[in-house]
Enzyme design. Structure first.
Site, PDB file in Angstrom:
ATOM      1  CD  GLU A   9      -7.709   5.601   7.367  1.00  0.00           C
ATOM      2  OE1 GLU A   9      -7.709   4.403   7.047  1.00  0.00           O
ATOM      3  OE2 GLU A   9      -7.909   6.514   6.554  1.00  0.00           O
ATOM      4  CB  THR A  46      -0.902   5.660  -0.006  1.00  0.00           C
ATOM      5  OG1 THR A  46      -2.167   5.113  -0.390  1.00  0.00           O
ATOM      6  CG2 THR A  46      -1.162   6.877   0.857  1.00  0.00           C
TER       7      THR A  46
HETATM    8  P1  ADP Z   1      -7.772   4.074   0.354  1.00  0.00           P
HETATM    9  O1  ADP Z   1      -7.015   5.352   0.042  1.00  0.00           O
HETATM   10  O2  ADP Z   1      -8.744   3.717  -0.731  1.00  0.00           O
HETATM   11  O3  ADP Z   1      -8.355   4.029   1.734  1.00  0.00           O
HETATM   12  P2  ADP Z   1      -5.449   2.949   1.314  1.00  0.00           P
HETATM   13  O4  ADP Z   1      -4.304   2.862   0.376  1.00  0.00           O
HETATM   14  O5  ADP Z   1      -5.490   4.008   2.355  1.00  0.00           O
HETATM   15  O6  ADP Z   1      -6.744   2.938   0.406  1.00  0.00           O
HETATM   16  O7  ADP Z   1      -5.596   1.612   2.158  1.00  0.00           O
HETATM   17  C1  ADP Z   1      -5.465   0.406   1.621  1.00  0.00           C
HETATM   18  C2  ADP Z   1      -4.397  -0.396   2.377  1.00  0.00           C
HETATM   19  O8  ADP Z   1      -4.898  -0.874   3.630  1.00  0.00           O
HETATM   20  C3  ADP Z   1      -4.024  -1.618   1.563  1.00  0.00           C
HETATM   21  O9  ADP Z   1      -2.642  -1.848   1.715  1.00  0.00           O
HETATM   22  C4  ADP Z   1      -4.808  -2.739   2.230  1.00  0.00           C
HETATM   23  O10 ADP Z   1      -4.196  -4.002   2.070  1.00  0.00           O
HETATM   24  C5  ADP Z   1      -4.821  -2.313   3.695  1.00  0.00           C
HETATM   25  N1  ADP Z   1      -5.981  -2.854   4.424  1.00  0.00           N
HETATM   26  C6  ADP Z   1      -5.955  -3.644   5.516  1.00  0.00           C
HETATM   27  N2  ADP Z   1      -7.195  -3.942   5.916  1.00  0.00           N
HETATM   28  C7  ADP Z   1      -8.049  -3.340   5.071  1.00  0.00           C
HETATM   29  C8  ADP Z   1      -9.460  -3.284   4.988  1.00  0.00           C
HETATM   30  N3  ADP Z   1     -10.257  -3.912   5.827  1.00  0.00           N
HETATM   31  N4  ADP Z   1      -9.985  -2.535   3.986  1.00  0.00           N
HETATM   32  C9  ADP Z   1      -9.191  -1.888   3.107  1.00  0.00           C
HETATM   33  N5  ADP Z   1      -7.847  -1.907   3.147  1.00  0.00           N
HETATM   34  C10 ADP Z   1      -7.274  -2.630   4.124  1.00  0.00           C
END
Ligand code: ADP
Length: 309
Positions: free
Chosen positions: A128, A181
């Site tokens: 995260e 975000t």
């Molecule tokens: P959510 O709120 O839906 O979890 P986030 O914005 O927190 O989405 O996370 C997405 C970010 O994390 C994007 O920038 C994405 O490129 C990065 N990322 C890296 N690896 C992954 C993964 N395995 N799955 C999802 N997002 C990923």
């Protein structure tokens, strides 16, 4: 066991009054992952289907979470990770958390469970940190533990799992707009008034009490956000109308899912949750905004093993 296939669930963080501390686990919304032992040491992401995400271990949240875990334990072998994405990154339903939690859960199973699921949270949080810059636990905790989770403290980490009331369903609508975000975070104020804080902690207490006593009315009254929603909701198209329509049609409460743009509603019973889904869709149909819609029972188990060999 050499290989494990698992369901890595989507999650709803914040739950109106619990910014950065509350979350819940969804049941039929999520990714699949395959984790297998490999003679080559270290972590390799070998397959990603359904999303354009980095393969480099240090740039993928699954890789970063897995590496954080392997730093604390000696293994004579490495791991390959395959990710089959259904949750869109940036949707606000815990896409990054599903991958982080799935990676550490799968490796832990293949190692014969040296860690409890609660102990895995700290490793998944490192994923995260890569995704959002802060090592928050409000998505990875419900993904790993199921039900509802409360992060009572980050230092030291103290997480409480609360079983979901049996008839609780979530409706989540994801309007297809991009909301970074970082933008959703930068709109927040760093200070709040004592008056707002009193309203907020009253509702956090009410929500927790309602969950423990299966008091749906109390849960509904407590799903109120005095602090974040008034600022963030302006970034989400027709938020007020979606919320009003859902409440008028029986939802217990409505709020922003994670940092948005998804909007969630909680309802007692599947029938109400589906009716709420219908009226939420009608709002976005009315302004020609594409969306994805999900109706899900709360998943009290968390990540599920689909098969292993
Ligand atoms: P959510 O709120 O839906 O979890 P986030 O914005 O927190 O989405 O996370 C997405 C970010 O994390 C994007 O920038 C994405 O490129 C990065 N990322 C890296 N690896 C992954 C993964 N395995 N799955 C999802 N997002 C990923």
């Amino acid at each position: 066991m050499n290989e494990i296939k698992l369901f890595a669930p989507g999650t709803i963080a914040n739950l109106s009054c619990g910014f950065d501390i509350l979350g819940l686990c969804l049941d039929n919304v999520g990714d699949e992952m395959i984790i297998r032992k490999s003679n080559q040491k270290g972590i390799r992401i070998t397959k990603i289907v359904g999303a354009d995400l980095p393969f480099e271990t240090e740039k993928n949240v699954a890789g970063v979470a897995a590496l954080a875990m392997l730093e604390t334990i000696e293994t004579g072998f490495g791991f390959e990770i395959e990710i089959y994405k259904n949750i869109k990154a940036g949707s606000g339903i815990g896409s990054s958390a599903a991958s982080s939690a799935g990676a550490v859960f799968g490796i832990n199973e293949l190692l014969g469970r040296p860690f409890t699921n609660k102990e895995l949270v700290q490793f998944a949080m490192q994923g995260e940190k890569l995704a959002s810059g802060s090592a928050h636990a409000d998505n990875v905790a419900p993904a790993l533990l199921g039900g509802f989770t409360l992060v009572r403290s980050y230092e030291p980490l103290d997480i409480i799992k609360i079983k979901s009331p049996d008839e609780m369903f979530a409706t989540v609508i994801h309007p297809q707009i991009e909301l970074r975000t970082s933008d959703a975070r930068s709109i927040l104020k760093q200070n709040i008034s004592l008056k707002s804080a009193i309203v907020q902690w009253g509702n956090v207490g009410g929500l927790i009490a309602g969950l423990y006593t299966n008091d749906y009315e109390l849960i509904g009254r407590s799903l109120h956000d005095e602090i974040v929603e008034p600022l963030r909701s302006i970034l989400i198209p027709a938020f007020d109308l979606v919320k009003k329509s859902a409440i008028e049609n029986g939802a217990l409460g409505v709020g922003i899912s994670g940092s948005g743009p998804s909007i969630f509603a909680l309802s007692k019973g599947k029938e109400t949750a589906e009716k709420v889904a219908k009226v939420m869709c009608e709002v976005y149909d009315g302004i020609n905004l594409p969306y994805e819609i999900h109706v899900s029972k709360i998943n009290d188990e968390g990540i599920k093993v689909l098969n292993s060999n």
